[in-house]
Write an enzyme that holds these catalytic residues in place. Structure first.
Site, PDB file in Angstrom:
ATOM      1  N   ASP A 390     -21.516 -60.749   2.962  1.00 17.28           N
ATOM      2  CA  ASP A 390     -21.860 -61.188   4.318  1.00 17.28           C
ATOM      3  C   ASP A 390     -23.060 -62.123   4.258  1.00 17.28           C
ATOM      4  O   ASP A 390     -24.022 -61.887   3.518  1.00 17.28           O
ATOM      5  CB  ASP A 390     -22.181 -59.978   5.203  1.00 17.28           C
ATOM      6  CG  ASP A 390     -22.383 -60.371   6.648  1.00 17.28           C
ATOM      7  OD1 ASP A 390     -21.374 -60.514   7.357  1.00 17.28           O
ATOM      8  OD2 ASP A 390     -23.551 -60.524   7.065  1.00 17.28           O
ATOM      9  N   ILE A 391     -22.982 -63.231   5.027  1.00 15.61           N
ATOM     10  CA  ILE A 391     -24.099 -64.174   5.113  1.00 15.61           C
ATOM     11  C   ILE A 391     -25.127 -63.612   6.109  1.00 15.61           C
ATOM     12  O   ILE A 391     -24.798 -63.352   7.275  1.00 15.61           O
ATOM     13  CB  ILE A 391     -23.626 -65.561   5.562  1.00 15.61           C
ATOM     14  CG1 ILE A 391     -22.587 -66.123   4.584  1.00 15.61           C
ATOM     15  CG2 ILE A 391     -24.808 -66.528   5.686  1.00 15.61           C
ATOM     16  CD1 ILE A 391     -21.978 -67.439   5.011  1.00 15.61           C
ATOM     17  N   GLU A 433     -18.150 -64.554   9.069  1.00 12.24           N
ATOM     18  CA  GLU A 433     -18.976 -64.949   7.937  1.00 12.24           C
ATOM     19  C   GLU A 433     -18.852 -63.995   6.765  1.00 12.24           C
ATOM     20  O   GLU A 433     -19.673 -64.032   5.836  1.00 12.24           O
ATOM     21  CB  GLU A 433     -20.447 -65.054   8.375  1.00 12.24           C
ATOM     22  CG  GLU A 433     -21.112 -63.728   8.686  1.00 12.24           C
ATOM     23  CD  GLU A 433     -20.940 -63.299  10.139  1.00 12.24           C
ATOM     24  OE1 GLU A 433     -21.744 -62.482  10.615  1.00 12.24           O
ATOM     25  OE2 GLU A 433     -20.000 -63.785  10.806  1.00 12.24           O
TER      26      GLU A 433
END
Length: 517
Positions: A390-391, A433
């Protein structure tokens, strides 16, 4: 030598009634011997006999370098018929009628010189000529193609004059018309057979949705249908030509650069290349066939680009006629349409499996691939590591720089994932994302090491949005099969728990499920 030349251009009147699509002995001038034609010829000869008051009229047809009596008003073995056979080559060569006013026990030196026969008559011919009296011989031509000679014999030494000659020429023209009717019928039959063959090929090629299968079917259709020694299909692949279907030859390499070969000419001109008599010293790469004499290469074109080349060779010179070339070009066009359709189908399938922005597998296909890996472990036990990536604070990127900037970051991270992970690993955009990666035959230690390398690379390499330098970080959760979970959904759930643990405990870190408190 003259007879050999005539033989090469002669008609084959003894051909089978069932004409093959690819029998090519002057096919456009081929005549089949059938009852209806024979009846018309017999009637025409009887009428000509009465018109010129001849004792006999015979139609000689040129076959295999010899003149064969095809139709006659008399016994086909009568002396008067064979008395004139020695003159026939000269009549064809000169392309004009001749009247031989008298025979005096032999063919006569003057007659021999007149017709340029260059040979003496046999004893039987001389004896037959002695009884023949006089003869009128008229060449029968269909355009420039020699069909034979119309020969008339009379007992009188002055049986024939200019009037009879003119009448005989008219009858020769009528004979051509009779034979032309059958020639037209044969042309129609050939066109019908060709259309049927193309239809069958189209049905066969249209059922395949793989380029390799289409190429194999095309080669199989052509090999044996036309006089060929080798047939090959070559697909354009990054500047090279790759052999994807072949019959009759074994290439030294499965791919080659076309430069300085016949294929290079075809690619540059986007046009077929037909060589009827290849120089023995000229290499026809990549066939490597000794004494290749005939070559036909046809480009397979899709959207004005050469996507492949279809080639046929033969060890015999002049083995492929213009009809063969036209037929194979139409077949190649059908193959091009089938290949284009197959590529479109493949592209549709790819789009159904991949994320349009990143080019990675989408969520749905990722689930299917992960299930397949679990099914494979039942046959061959192995360790699987699932990473969920995950960003961190991705929403701030969209809010600060806009969604196009966010899309750029997602696409760039997908490229980094491809570069960092192995080719056997399964990569996907899991949603938003989030990304997912299944590491094949990798345990906790290897998975964490790879995840840390990815995290550190992203953290230390800024992204640039126009003139703005953007630093991003990743949170990664990892679960291991079979140590952490025994089923697909359970593995996903525990990797998700590890990811949220990493995010809730400061972000920019890697967390193994087994290390969670």
């Amino acid at each position: 030598k003259e007879l050999e030349t005539l033989k090469n251009s002669a008609l084959n009147l003894e051909a089978s009634t069932e004409i093959s699509l690819f029998d090519e002995d002057r096919f456009s001038h081929l005549v089949k011997t059938v009852f209806e034609i024979q009846k018309e010829l017999d009637g025409m000869l009887n009428l000509s006999k009465k018109s010129v008051n001849a004792d006999s009229v015979t139609l000689f047809i040129l076959e295999d370098g010899d003149f064969i009596p095809k139709s006659s008003t008399e016994d086909i073995h009568s002396d008067s018929i064979y008395a004139v056979k020695g003159y026939l080559p000269g009549v064809i060569r000169e392309k004009k009628p001749f009247i031989i006013p008298t025979f005096k026990g032999s063919l006569g030196i003057e007659s021999i010189r007149l017709l340029n026969l260059g040979q003496r008559a046999s004893k039987n011919t001389r004896l037959a000529a002695k009884r023949a009296g006089s003869s009128l011989c008229v060449p029968v031509f269909d355009g420039n193609i020699p069909i034979g000679v119309l020969a008339m014999a009379g007992k009188s030494e002055t049986a024939f004059g200019e009037r009879e000659k003119d009448i005989a020429v008219s009858f020769a023209d009528q004979i051509v018309q009779i034979l032309s009717k059958k020639r037209i019928q044969i042309e129609i039959e050939r066109v019908v057979k060709g259309l049927r063959a193309l239809h069958e090929a189209n049905l066969s090629l249209g059922t395949s949705l793989k380029v390799e299968e289409i190429a194999e079917k095309l080669v199989a259709h052509v090999f044996g249908m036309v006089p060929s020694s080798a047939v090959g299909f070559f697909a354009a692949d990054k500047g090279k030509l790759r052999v994807i279907a072949k019959k009759g030859f074994e290439p030294e390499k499965e791919s080659f650069y076309p430069k300085n070969t016949l294929f290079d000419f075809i690619i540059k001109n986007k046009h077929p290349l037909h060589l009827s008599d290849v120089d023995k010293q000229q290499a026809v790469s990549p066939f490597r066939i000794n004494d290749t004499r005939t070559f036909l290469g046809i480009p397979i074109i899709s959207e004005n680009e050469v996507i492949g080349i279809f080639a046929v060779t033969s060890k015999e010179p002049n083995a492929l006629s213009s009809f063969h070339g036209q037929f194979l070009e139409m077949l190649a066009d059908q193959a091009a349409m089938a290949i284009t359709n197959a590529k479109l189908h493949k592209e549709v399938g790819r789009l159904a499996m991949t994320d349009g922005l990143t080019g990675l597998f989408n969520h749905k296909h990722f689930q299917e691939m992960l299930l397949m890996e679990f099914q494979r472990t039942e046959r061959m036990p192995q360790t699987l590591s699932l990473m969920l990536i995950d960003i961190d604070h991705f929403k701030k990127i969209n809010d600060s720089y806009g969604h196009p900037a966010g899309d750029m970051v997602l696409a760039s991270l997908a490229a980094i994932l491809r570069k960092t992970l192995r080719g056997i690993d399964i990569l996907a955009r899991y949603g938003g994302e989030e990304f997912a990666a299944v590491l094949i035959n990798t345990g906790a230690g290897g998975a964490k090491k790879m995840a840390e390398r990815l995290r550190e690379y992203v953290m230390n390499n800024p992204f640039f949005i126009e003139e703005n330098k953007l630093l991003i970080t990743l949170s990664i959760g990892i679960a291991i099969y079979p140590h952490d979970a025994g089923a697909k959904d359970e593995l996903i759930e525990k990797a998700d728990q590890a990811l949220y643990y990493a995010k809730n405990n400061g972000r920019n870190q890697v967390c193994l499920w087994k290390d969670m408190n």
